[in-house]
Design a protein around this motif. Sequence first.
Motif, PDB file in Angstrom:
ATOM      1  N   ASP A   1     -19.050  -9.663   8.517  1.00 21.22           N
ATOM      2  CA  ASP A   1     -19.118 -10.282   7.192  1.00 21.22           C
ATOM      3  C   ASP A   1     -18.066  -9.693   6.261  1.00 21.22           C
ATOM      4  OD1 ASP A   1     -21.119 -11.814   8.143  1.00 21.22           O
ATOM      5  OD2 ASP A   1     -22.715 -11.018   6.859  1.00 21.22           O
TER       6      ASP A   1
ATOM      7  N   LEU B   1     -21.309 -14.817   2.351  1.00 20.67           N
ATOM      8  CA  LEU B   1     -22.735 -14.445   2.383  1.00 20.67           C
ATOM      9  C   LEU B   1     -23.630 -15.683   2.413  1.00 20.67           C
ATOM     10  CD1 LEU B   1     -22.660 -11.456  -0.121  1.00 20.67           C
ATOM     11  CD2 LEU B   1     -22.880 -11.354   2.351  1.00 20.67           C
ATOM     12  N   VAL B   2     -23.194 -16.744   1.744  1.00 21.60           N
ATOM     13  CA  VAL B   2     -23.999 -17.969   1.743  1.00 21.60           C
ATOM     14  C   VAL B   2     -23.865 -18.691   3.081  1.00 21.60           C
ATOM     15  CG1 VAL B   2     -24.163 -20.259   0.679  1.00 21.60           C
ATOM     16  CG2 VAL B   2     -24.007 -18.249  -0.749  1.00 21.60           C
ATOM     17  N   GLY B   3     -22.749 -18.457   3.737  1.00 19.59           N
ATOM     18  CA  GLY B   3     -22.572 -19.065   5.057  1.00 19.59           C
ATOM     19  C   GLY B   3     -21.609 -20.230   5.055  1.00 19.59           C
TER      20      GLY B   3
ATOM     21  N   VAL C   1     -16.351 -13.723  -1.229  1.00 15.39           N
ATOM     22  CA  VAL C   1     -17.470 -12.892  -0.741  1.00 15.39           C
ATOM     23  C   VAL C   1     -18.748 -13.732  -0.719  1.00 15.39           C
ATOM     24  CG1 VAL C   1     -18.884 -10.865  -1.235  1.00 15.39           C
ATOM     25  CG2 VAL C   1     -16.403 -10.739  -1.515  1.00 15.39           C
TER      26      VAL C   1
ATOM     27  N   VAL D   1     -24.037  -8.741  -5.322  1.00 16.29           N
ATOM     28  CA  VAL D   1     -22.749  -9.233  -5.839  1.00 16.29           C
ATOM     29  C   VAL D   1     -22.963  -9.865  -7.218  1.00 16.29           C
ATOM     30  CG1 VAL D   1     -20.976 -10.997  -5.509  1.00 16.29           C
ATOM     31  CG2 VAL D   1     -21.664  -9.558  -3.589  1.00 16.29           C
TER      32      VAL D   1
ATOM     33  N   LEU E   1     -25.840 -10.770  -1.505  1.00 14.06           N
ATOM     34  CA  LEU E   1     -25.422 -11.757  -2.508  1.00 14.06           C
ATOM     35  C   LEU E   1     -26.032 -11.416  -3.869  1.00 14.06           C
ATOM     36  CD1 LEU E   1     -23.767 -14.371  -2.688  1.00 14.06           C
ATOM     37  CD2 LEU E   1     -25.893 -15.634  -2.395  1.00 14.06           C
TER      38      LEU E   1
ATOM     39  N   MET F   1     -24.917 -20.861  22.258  1.00 15.14           N
ATOM     40  CA  MET F   1     -25.651 -20.145  21.192  1.00 15.14           C
ATOM     41  C   MET F   1     -27.142 -20.119  21.513  1.00 15.14           C
ATOM     42  SD  MET F   1     -25.327 -18.385  18.594  1.00 15.14           S
ATOM     43  CE  MET F   1     -23.573 -18.536  18.570  1.00 15.14           C
TER      44      MET F   1
ATOM     45  N   ARG G   1     -28.035 -10.838   4.078  1.00 17.92           N
ATOM     46  CA  ARG G   1     -26.963 -11.504   3.317  1.00 17.92           C
ATOM     47  C   ARG G   1     -27.454 -11.910   1.924  1.00 17.92           C
ATOM     48  NH1 ARG G   1     -24.571 -15.299   8.074  1.00 17.92           N
ATOM     49  NH2 ARG G   1     -23.121 -13.807   8.953  1.00 17.92           N
TER      50      ARG G   1
ATOM     51  N   VAL H   1     -20.283 -14.412  14.696  1.00 17.93           N
ATOM     52  CA  VAL H   1     -21.701 -14.051  14.787  1.00 17.93           C
ATOM     53  C   VAL H   1     -21.820 -12.929  15.821  1.00 17.93           C
ATOM     54  CG1 VAL H   1     -24.020 -14.848  15.347  1.00 17.93           C
ATOM     55  CG2 VAL H   1     -22.433 -16.357  14.170  1.00 17.93           C
TER      56      VAL H   1
ATOM     57  N   PRO I   1     -18.397 -16.338   9.554  1.00 19.91           N
ATOM     58  CA  PRO I   1     -17.721 -15.254  10.273  1.00 19.91           C
ATOM     59  C   PRO I   1     -18.152 -15.241  11.739  1.00 19.91           C
ATOM     60  CG  PRO I   1     -19.556 -14.403   9.023  1.00 19.91           C
ATOM     61  CD  PRO I   1     -19.539 -15.875   8.804  1.00 19.91           C
TER      62      PRO I   1
ATOM     63  N   SER J   1     -26.837 -20.555  14.968  1.00 15.30           N
ATOM     64  CA  SER J   1     -25.417 -20.211  14.932  1.00 15.30           C
ATOM     65  C   SER J   1     -25.113 -19.096  13.940  1.00 15.30           C
ATOM     66  CB  SER J   1     -24.625 -21.455  14.584  1.00 15.30           C
ATOM     67  OG  SER J   1     -25.062 -21.914  13.317  1.00 15.30           O
ATOM     68  N   ARG J   2     -26.059 -18.799  13.060  1.00 13.43           N
ATOM     69  CA  ARG J   2     -25.794 -17.745  12.068  1.00 13.43           C
ATOM     70  C   ARG J   2     -26.517 -16.465  12.399  1.00 13.43           C
ATOM     71  NH1 ARG J   2     -26.355 -21.276   6.555  1.00 13.43           N
ATOM     72  NH2 ARG J   2     -24.712 -22.744   7.026  1.00 13.43           N
ATOM     73  N   GLY J   3     -27.116 -16.390  13.560  1.00 13.69           N
ATOM     74  CA  GLY J   3     -27.806 -15.177  13.951  1.00 13.69           C
ATOM     75  C   GLY J   3     -29.263 -15.244  13.562  1.00 13.69           C
TER      76      GLY J   3
END
Lengths: 60, 534
Positions: free
Chosen positions: B104, B60-62, B56, A23, A20, A1, A16, B68, B66, A6-8
């Motif tokens: 995602d 989104l919170v992580g 969902v 949502v 959220l 990585m 995101r 990467v 998912p 790790s999450r970009g």
Amino acid sequence: MTAAGSRGPRHVTAFRAAALALVVLAVAVTVRWGLGSWDLLLRIVGGAHPWLAGLVGIVP
Amino acid sequence: MDELIPFLLGLVAVVLLVALYVFLVSFVLTSLLWPSLPVLLLGGVVAGLVLAVAAVGATLVGIRTPVVVGPAHVRHERWFRPTRSPFPRDDAWPHYLVGQVRADGLAAARGVRDAVRGPWRWAGRHVRATPAVLVAWPLLLFPVVAGGAASVAAGAGLLGLLAVLGAAWAVAVTGWAAVAVLLRTGDRLLRVSRRARASCGRAGCNHVTDLPAFRCPCSRLHRDLRPGVLGVVFRRCACDRLLPTTVLRAASALPASCPLCDGLLPRGSGALTDVRIPVLGPVSSGKSRFVAAAMLALERHVRAADGEFAAADDASGRTLAAGADLVTAAAPTVKTAAQRPPAAISARLGVPATDGFLHVFDPAGELLRDREQSRGLPFLDEAQGFVLIVDPFSVPAVRAELGPAYAERLAQACPATDDPEASYQVTAQWLRDAGAPLHRRALAVVLVKADLLVDLPPGRALREGVPEVRSWLLAHDLDHLVTAAERDFGEVRCFLVSSLTGWRHDDPHTALTPLVWLAGLAGLRLPEPVGVAP
């Protein structure tokens, strides 16, 4: 990585967070539609936690 | 009789048990299940909706991680359509709206699917392991009804949320694409208006492109930094550095490279006006000396106009310095190597009105002798203008006019061996075959060795400026060359130049005049030289 983690990269987190927020808004609008008024929803939210009550300005 | 009584008692017991079972089933169905059905359904629906929102939200919170979608995915056809470029997509992070958003969405959907499927599978496994539990089927109906309602509600909730997020994505991606198209178009229009391109000066490569590659400080090469799936305003290199998009912004911030040979290009390549001028002519016609004199005169001319002149790369700097030493010392010219194609002699010129690169190519005359050898000169079909060197002392009519009386002066002139017209025809034919639009190109026909010519009978008239160079060429049996050149090229102009004295920018036969004319036609407008002979 890579160094982006790790999450970009950070912009992924920003997008995101926006999704959220969308949502949460969609759920709030749906619940409000089900309850018939914002007031009742805010009272329920306010009843859930005093901090939220203060935030929305309603005493449960 | 003794056997009948137990049988009857057993039968009665069975009947009673069946009746009790039927009673219990009826009781559970009518008195328990039916009244609680609304609660079960409502509870199931609420649970299902909460499940969908939670799945969902967890994505989104992580909490649910998912896939990467990173630099490794941008070259996979499963994630991105392949580019039309011959090179794979650059090593950078794709934009969220075109890469990660899919991952995602899929992760959220899989989250709901797993949450719904899990309990059903668990129940199925237990029923298969202990089928006797089915005897209590009315009781099993409670979780089945609630679970069914929850499953349907979770699916519907997921679809609803994805619809809301999908609509938001559509709006965002439309705006994103609009900004990308706007930036891309603006970048392109500005570069076209400046006639900006990037030329590789490396011998044998000489690749010319609208889209130079740019090197990140981590040494990764980005071959297409235009706004696109890897970023609109900025892109993030795989090393996590933020790089500017658009060629214009990248050219001022990053070192440019040739996309073909990876060779380093001068800073500003791709964003500044770029002019390429090959100097053509037979062996020993004086091309190299002309180039040395013209570039030195150009440097002095630009500096005299308060402009800036600098070699674009180290190799050009060395060539320019050597050329300046050669012409100022009036030393004999070293024969140009004919084994390989020439490197460009590149300079960056900046005067108040314009800023750009001038690349001059000096191929050995041997390379222009036949079409096979000319094929190894890739810069010929990307040139905006050409200089054709004509050595007056290689023209049969001039030699005849000089006669034996001037044999010594003729030997002193070191005339070219090949006929200028034959050399021109070979090159022009090759350019036509290669599809170069000659009718949109300019040709400067340069009659060199003016310092010698004007002192001799064939050129005495030129000293007084009458007739003009073109008429002089026609009068000395070069009419075929002039006619062919004027037929092939969009613009043709004839010049009289002395490479011996013309390194001075204010010399009447200065060598810079053809370059200034050709550069001006190609968009690099330099001040006109003054005091030049007509």
